[in-house]
Design a protein around this motif. Structure first.
Motif, short mmCIF file in Angstrom:
data_model
loop_
_atom_site.label_atom_id
_atom_site.label_comp_id
_atom_site.label_asym_id
_atom_site.label_seq_id
_atom_site.Cartn_x
_atom_site.Cartn_y
_atom_site.Cartn_z
N LEU A 138 0.84 -1.20 0.00
CA LEU A 138 0.00 0.00 0.00
C LEU A 138 0.88 1.25 0.00
N GLY A 139 0.72 2.06 -1.03
CA GLY A 139 1.41 3.33 -1.11
C GLY A 139 0.52 4.44 -0.57
N SER A 140 0.73 5.65 -1.06
CA SER A 140 -0.08 6.79 -0.62
C SER A 140 -0.02 7.90 -1.65
N ILE A 141 -1.15 8.57 -1.82
CA ILE A 141 -1.19 9.72 -2.71
C ILE A 141 -0.47 10.93 -2.11
N SER A 142 -0.20 10.88 -0.80
CA SER A 142 0.27 12.06 -0.08
C SER A 142 1.54 12.66 -0.67
N GLU A 154 5.80 10.46 3.83
CA GLU A 154 5.83 10.55 2.37
C GLU A 154 7.12 9.94 1.82
N THR A 155 8.23 10.12 2.51
CA THR A 155 9.49 9.51 2.09
C THR A 155 9.36 7.98 2.10
N ALA A 156 8.74 7.45 3.15
CA ALA A 156 8.55 6.00 3.25
C ALA A 156 7.64 5.50 2.14
N LYS A 157 6.56 6.20 1.88
CA LYS A 157 5.61 5.75 0.87
C LYS A 157 6.20 5.84 -0.54
N GLY A 184 -6.38 7.18 -2.61
CA GLY A 184 -6.54 8.61 -2.42
C GLY A 184 -6.88 8.89 -0.97
N ASN A 185 -7.76 9.82 -0.74
CA ASN A 185 -8.18 10.14 0.63
C ASN A 185 -9.34 9.22 1.00
N VAL A 186 -9.04 8.26 1.87
CA VAL A 186 -10.03 7.22 2.22
C VAL A 186 -10.69 7.60 3.55
N LYS A 187 -12.00 7.53 3.58
CA LYS A 187 -12.75 7.90 4.79
C LYS A 187 -12.69 6.74 5.79
N THR A 188 -11.95 6.95 6.85
CA THR A 188 -11.84 5.99 7.95
C THR A 188 -12.05 6.76 9.25
N PRO A 189 -12.31 6.07 10.36
CA PRO A 189 -12.45 6.78 11.63
C PRO A 189 -11.25 7.65 11.97
N ARG A 190 -10.03 7.16 11.69
CA ARG A 190 -8.83 7.94 11.98
C ARG A 190 -8.79 9.22 11.13
N GLN A 191 -9.02 9.07 9.83
CA GLN A 191 -8.98 10.24 8.96
C GLN A 191 -10.09 11.24 9.29
#
Length: 245
Positions: A138-142, A154-157, A184-191
């Protein structure tokens, strides 16, 4: 909305890191629906046990701190050879440049990048003996957006994308496919803790598809890449961002 079922995933041994909540929990639920043998690793015991109970015991929780490489290796040894590995675990702790110390750097890299490599190292021999397998990182759009206060994350991703390409080359001759899913931006309780209704609306406005992304959207891509339907897919990024980029 219907979910694609891949008969070839039934009874496959699947391991998901960080599966106790958020996107990870959505992945656990999706592979249970595929009738796979699902194992997930997490440090959040209460949330993880609640998930197992909600799934009527159709997933196995392993309490494991992925920054402890000895514990990681022992957990994979206990599980045995696997068919599918999903490297999902991460933590997007906010920070500024001035916050970063050498110890904080090492801890954040251990949380977000190092375990990805060592998890692949742990499963690769078993996948080879089983005639192949699938790894989805799993990467990240960030980092593609250059979002603020996430420099180490972001460096890690970004590193995960490079690692995916390298491991796809190294493991391909053993029939092991390695891909990266970039949510992308996923709606989770944390986010949801960070976003006001106005923020939520702005996210949708910036996407080409005017829908809010949820864990099941990410899980649909991951189950596809883990399945035989993606038998010729490796070494690439697959975006689930509703067209944010």
């Amino acid at each position: 909305m219907g979910t694609a079922i891949y008969p070839g995933l039934a009874d496959k041994r699947v391991v998901i890191t960080g599966g106790g909540s958020g996107i990870g929990a959505g992945l656990v639920e999706a592979f249970v629906e595929q009738q796979a043998e699902v194992h997930f690793l997490d440090i959040c015991e209460d949330e993880s046990r609640a998930l197992v109970e909600r799934l009527a015991g159709h997933a196995t929780f392993h309490l494991c701190d992925l920054t402890d490489l000895h514990a990681l290796v022992e957990t994979f040894r206990h599980i045995g050879a696997v068919d599918v590995l999903i490297n999902n675990a991460a933590n997007d702790d906010r920070h500024t440049l001035g916050d970063i110390t050498p110890d904080y750097w090492d801890e954040r890299v251990a949380v977000n990048l190092r375990h990805v490599m060592f998890s692949m190292q742990a499963v690769a021999p078993g996948m080879k003996t089983r005639g192949g397998g699938a790894i989805v990182n799993l990467g990240s759009i960030s980092w593609h957006l250059g979002q603020e206060h996430l420099a180490i994350y972001e460096t890690a991703k970004a590193g995960i994308e490079g690692m995916t390409r390298a491991m796809a080359r190294e493991l391909g001759e053993d029939g092991i496919r390695v891909n990266c899913v970039i949510p992308g931006n996923v709606k989770t309780p944390r986010q949801s803790r960070w976003y006001s209704p106005e923020d939520e609306q702005k996210i949708i406005e910036e996407q080409k598809l005017k829908v809010r992304i949820h864990p099941h959207h990410v899980a649909s891509m991951v189950t596809f890449l883990a399945s035989d339907a993606a038998a010729a897919c490796t070494a690439h990024n697959y975006w689930v961002d509703a067209g944010w980029l």
